[in-house]
Design a protein around this motif. Structure first.
Motif, mmCIF file in Angstrom:
data_model
loop_
_atom_site.group_PDB
_atom_site.id
_atom_site.type_symbol
_atom_site.label_atom_id
_atom_site.label_comp_id
_atom_site.label_asym_id
_atom_site.label_seq_id
_atom_site.Cartn_x
_atom_site.Cartn_y
_atom_site.Cartn_z
ATOM 1 N N GLY A 132 -5.648 -3.403 -1.613
ATOM 2 C CA GLY A 132 -6.493 -2.267 -1.728
ATOM 3 C C GLY A 132 -7.366 -2.479 -0.349
ATOM 4 O O GLY A 132 -7.633 -0.590 -0.080
ATOM 5 N N ARG A 133 -7.048 -3.429 0.090
ATOM 6 C CA ARG A 133 -7.523 -2.603 2.002
ATOM 7 C C ARG A 133 -6.210 -2.819 2.817
ATOM 8 O O ARG A 133 -5.502 -3.496 2.322
ATOM 9 C CB ARG A 133 -8.652 -3.853 2.169
ATOM 10 N N ILE A 134 -6.398 -2.407 3.620
ATOM 11 C CA ILE A 134 -5.277 -3.022 5.005
ATOM 12 C C ILE A 134 -6.655 -4.429 5.477
ATOM 13 O O ILE A 134 -7.174 -4.800 5.277
ATOM 14 C CB ILE A 134 -5.568 -1.771 6.140
ATOM 15 N N LEU A 135 -5.150 -4.713 6.098
ATOM 16 C CA LEU A 135 -5.634 -6.390 5.889
ATOM 17 C C LEU A 135 -4.979 -6.627 7.679
ATOM 18 O O LEU A 135 -3.668 -6.252 7.476
ATOM 19 C CB LEU A 135 -4.800 -7.206 5.118
ATOM 20 N N ARG A 182 8.793 -0.311 4.310
ATOM 21 C CA ARG A 182 7.814 -1.701 4.085
ATOM 22 C C ARG A 182 8.311 -2.124 3.038
ATOM 23 O O ARG A 182 8.904 -2.584 1.457
ATOM 24 C CB ARG A 182 6.307 -1.251 4.022
ATOM 25 N N VAL A 183 8.215 -3.733 3.558
ATOM 26 C CA VAL A 183 8.693 -4.931 2.882
ATOM 27 C C VAL A 183 7.020 -5.697 2.462
ATOM 28 O O VAL A 183 6.388 -5.821 2.789
ATOM 29 C CB VAL A 183 9.455 -5.943 3.278
ATOM 30 N N PRO A 184 7.467 -6.475 0.897
ATOM 31 C CA PRO A 184 5.965 -6.401 0.387
ATOM 32 C C PRO A 184 6.353 -7.946 1.352
ATOM 33 O O PRO A 184 7.028 -8.386 1.658
ATOM 34 C CB PRO A 184 6.397 -6.366 -1.229
ATOM 35 N N VAL A 185 4.584 -8.698 1.480
ATOM 36 C CA VAL A 185 4.701 -9.618 1.718
ATOM 37 C C VAL A 185 4.308 -10.420 0.921
ATOM 38 O O VAL A 185 4.337 -9.941 -0.511
ATOM 39 C CB VAL A 185 3.308 -9.489 1.927
ATOM 40 N N PRO A 186 4.587 -12.059 1.071
ATOM 41 C CA PRO A 186 5.420 -13.018 0.443
ATOM 42 C C PRO A 186 3.930 -12.960 -0.240
ATOM 43 O O PRO A 186 2.982 -13.483 -0.076
ATOM 44 C CB PRO A 186 5.934 -14.311 1.402
ATOM 45 N N GLU A 187 3.721 -13.447 -1.820
ATOM 46 C CA GLU A 187 2.746 -14.345 -2.291
ATOM 47 C C GLU A 187 2.576 -15.968 -2.123
ATOM 48 O O GLU A 187 2.319 -16.646 -2.555
ATOM 49 C CB GLU A 187 3.200 -14.476 -3.879
ATOM 50 N N SER A 214 -0.116 -3.133 4.219
ATOM 51 C CA SER A 214 -1.250 -1.984 4.453
ATOM 52 C C SER A 214 -1.680 -2.042 2.361
ATOM 53 O O SER A 214 -1.786 -3.578 2.293
ATOM 54 C CB SER A 214 -0.155 -1.007 3.488
ATOM 55 N N PRO A 215 -2.430 -1.905 2.269
ATOM 56 C CA PRO A 215 -3.043 -1.516 0.915
ATOM 57 C C PRO A 215 -2.346 -2.227 -0.181
ATOM 58 O O PRO A 215 -3.396 -2.488 -1.059
ATOM 59 C CB PRO A 215 -4.242 -0.305 0.299
ATOM 60 N N GLU A 216 -0.888 -2.009 0.198
ATOM 61 C CA GLU A 216 -0.140 -2.186 -1.419
ATOM 62 C C GLU A 216 0.492 -2.567 -0.963
ATOM 63 O O GLU A 216 1.293 -3.703 -1.884
ATOM 64 C CB GLU A 216 0.540 -1.271 -1.498
#
Length: 242
Positions: A84-87, A61-66, A173-175
């Motif tokens: 902290g939540r699934i989106l 998994r890769v981080p979402v952009p800001e 993901s929550p992360e």
């Protein structure tokens, strides 16, 4: 490695067309199975979606952009607000037929998974704000949407996992990492199948225990009928009743 599930829908092979003929075909077909919108260079093109899903395991998994934006109600929201939540991030437009077709699915899953650590956020792009707001009001959509007429939010994902069709759905993901992507309209079984493993992975509960909207709706007519019968039996009798 990511796994891809194309489901039962398949694209038909089409003959090679000239650029001019292809442009005419796209203009005529519109959003029959997703849509294609030129937003810049070739790499920025939105393509038709067939509803296929790609799942990314934890190590891939890769981080979402800001990124963030403004809702129809004028509130400022960013993807980071949902850590902290699934989106479930859904890209849509009011003029898109497949978007309208999948809306009941999104509403149903939203209602069932709110207690399992899942939030929804829409991203309305390439749309008229008045028409988009009327869509959410007429459909009774209960989760917020960011108004992004230029499509800048999807473009911010170009170096990660871009939502390249209208509609598209990302499961985050929550992360703050992209766990799955659906290109094209999603279904109830597909979306819940993407959410269930994440709900379990992050210890938000047992998806099997969630309330089922379909069961509640099927029970409503019987409950109403029983209530009517009870009201009738409790009503005071008059001389006309005999």
């Amino acid at each position: 490695m990511p796994s891809t599930n194309t489901g039962t829908r398949r694209r038909r092979a089409v003959p090679l067309l000239s650029a001019a003929v292809l442009a005419t075909v796209l203009a005529l077909t519109g959003c029959a199975g997703g849509t294609e919108i030129q937003t810049g260079g070739e790499e920025d093109r939105f393509i038709s979606g067939d509803g296929s899903a790609t799942v990314f395991e934890a190590g891939d998994r890769v981080p979402v952009p800001e990124v963030g934006g403004t809702t129809f109600e004028g509130d400022e929201l960013a993807l980071a607000d949902y850590e902290g939540r699934i989106l479930v991030l859904n890209v849509w437009a009011s003029w898109c037929g497949p978007c309208r077709a999948e809306q009941p699915v999104l509403d149903e899953v939203f209602a069932e998974y709110g207690g399992l650590g899942v939030d929804f956020l829409g991203v309305n792009i390439k749309d008229n704000e008045t028409a988009a707001l009327a869509y959410t009001e007429n459909k009774g959509v209960e989760y917020p949407s960011l108004y992004d007429q230029p499509g800048e939010i999807p473009q911010a994902f170009r170096e990660t996992v871009p939502p390249r069709a209208i509609p598209s759905t990302l499961v985050i993901s929550p992360e703050g990492e992209i766990a799955a992507r659906v290109i094209g309209p999603t279904t109830y079984g597909q979306l819940t199948g993407l959410l269930d493993p994440l709900v379990v992975e992050y210890g938000f509960g047992d998806p099997e225990d969630r309330p089922r909207v379909s069961e509640q709706e099927s029970a409503e007519p019987e409950d109403t009928e029983e209530a009517d019968d009870a009201d009738a039996s409790d009503a005071p009798r008059t001389e006309a009743d005999g």
